[in-house]
Design a protein around this motif. Structure first.
Motif, PDB file in Angstrom:
ATOM      1  N   GLU A 259      29.153  14.268  35.426  1.00 58.31           N
ATOM      2  CA  GLU A 259      27.961  13.876  36.167  1.00 58.31           C
ATOM      3  C   GLU A 259      28.273  13.832  37.652  1.00 58.31           C
ATOM      4  N   LEU A 260      27.296  14.186  38.439  1.00 59.28           N
ATOM      5  CA  LEU A 260      27.422  14.153  39.888  1.00 59.28           C
ATOM      6  C   LEU A 260      27.459  12.703  40.343  1.00 59.28           C
TER       7      LEU A 260
ATOM      8  N   TYR B  23      23.804  27.167  45.935  1.00 52.67           N
ATOM      9  CA  TYR B  23      23.681  25.957  45.121  1.00 52.67           C
ATOM     10  C   TYR B  23      22.254  25.414  45.148  1.00 52.67           C
ATOM     11  N   CYS B  24      21.585  25.571  46.284  1.00 47.54           N
ATOM     12  CA  CYS B  24      20.178  25.167  46.382  1.00 47.54           C
ATOM     13  C   CYS B  24      19.310  26.057  45.502  1.00 47.54           C
ATOM     14  N   ARG B  25      19.620  27.329  45.492  1.00 49.62           N
ATOM     15  CA  ARG B  25      18.878  28.271  44.665  1.00 49.62           C
ATOM     16  C   ARG B  25      19.085  27.953  43.183  1.00 49.62           C
ATOM     17  N   MET B  26      20.318  27.614  42.837  1.00 51.15           N
ATOM     18  CA  MET B  26      20.623  27.234  41.458  1.00 51.15           C
ATOM     19  C   MET B  26      19.847  25.968  41.075  1.00 51.15           C
ATOM     20  N   GLU B  27      19.800  24.998  41.979  1.00 50.21           N
ATOM     21  CA  GLU B  27      19.083  23.746  41.706  1.00 50.21           C
ATOM     22  C   GLU B  27      17.592  24.004  41.529  1.00 50.21           C
ATOM     23  N   MET B  28      17.010  24.836  42.394  1.00 50.09           N
ATOM     24  CA  MET B  28      15.584  25.139  42.270  1.00 50.09           C
ATOM     25  C   MET B  28      15.309  25.876  40.975  1.00 50.09           C
ATOM     26  N   ARG B  29      16.195  26.793  40.603  1.00 54.23           N
ATOM     27  CA  ARG B  29      16.050  27.516  39.336  1.00 54.23           C
ATOM     28  C   ARG B  29      16.088  26.536  38.159  1.00 54.23           C
TER      29      ARG B  29
ATOM     30  N   PRO C 248      22.793  21.332  48.567  1.00 48.96           N
ATOM     31  CA  PRO C 248      21.585  20.548  48.359  1.00 48.96           C
ATOM     32  C   PRO C 248      21.859  19.049  48.454  1.00 48.96           C
ATOM     33  N   PHE C 249      20.854  18.328  48.891  1.00 51.23           N
ATOM     34  CA  PHE C 249      20.914  16.876  48.945  1.00 51.23           C
ATOM     35  C   PHE C 249      19.703  16.364  48.179  1.00 51.23           C
TER      36      PHE C 249
ATOM     37  N   GLY D 272      24.851  17.673  46.363  1.00 54.55           N
ATOM     38  CA  GLY D 272      25.211  18.695  45.391  1.00 54.55           C
ATOM     39  C   GLY D 272      24.129  18.890  44.347  1.00 54.55           C
ATOM     40  N   ALA D 273      24.278  19.952  43.583  1.00 53.11           N
ATOM     41  CA  ALA D 273      23.326  20.280  42.522  1.00 53.11           C
ATOM     42  C   ALA D 273      23.567  19.381  41.309  1.00 53.11           C
TER      43      ALA D 273
END
Length: 165
Positions: free
Chosen positions: A21-22, A69-75, A135-136, A152-153
């Motif tokens: 976990e983050l 990482y932002c793109r991964m989070e949005m996905r 990402p934040f 992070g994501a």
């Protein structure tokens, strides 16, 4: 020799299957109400967090359109919207308007009534949260109080667990 290789391979595979976990990032704003700031949405209408309704948990997501990482989070958010439909998202960037607009179109954000995306023209978000990286993520409870923040994501399961969906 083959046995050692197989054991090593099993250890590597099993350690990758359960991502940790983050860990939360302290901002000094935990427990405070969501701050008031405005974003310029893709339709050129200003949206203020003052107008953001209470009653549902919210995720403020600070991103850059070119960040992988932002793109991964949005996905992850878009692909798991069925699990996340009980919360609201305010997706914020300081990138140029055209970059934000292309990101908006690429992830078809207009399909989701619970997602607001926009340009933070005053740079408020990064300054308030001391967000030096993307990402934040800032998670707010249904009373608009900051529950926790993350650099992070985040895995969808952790987010669902965090907000109690």
């Amino acid at each position: 020799m083959k046995a050692r290789y197989c054991i090593l391979l099993m250890l590597v595979v099993s350690s990758c299957s359960n991502a940790p976990e983050l860990a939360a990032t302290r901002t000094g704003h935990e427990g405070e109400l969501m701050p008031s700031f405005r974003i310029l949405q893709p339709d050129s209408i200003l949206y203020s967090t003052v107008d953001h309704a209470v009653g549902r948990p919210s995720l403020l997501f600070y991103f850059l359109p070119t960040c992988p990482y932002c793109r991964m989070e949005m996905r992850r958010i878009v692909n798991n919207m069925d699990k996340l439909k009980g919360m609201d998202f305010i997706v914020v960037t300081t990138a140029g308007y055209l970059d934000m607009y292309e990101f908006y179109k690429e992830y078809r954000i207009e399909k989701y009534r619970n997602v607001r995306m926009g340009l933070d023209m005053e740079g408020f978000f990064a300054s308030y949260f001391m967000a030096n990286n993307v990402p934040f993520l800032a998670i707010y409870d249904r009373h608009k109080k900051l529950k926790s923040s993350y650099n992070g994501a985040m895995e969808t399961e952790q987010l669902v667990k965090m907000v109690g969906l």
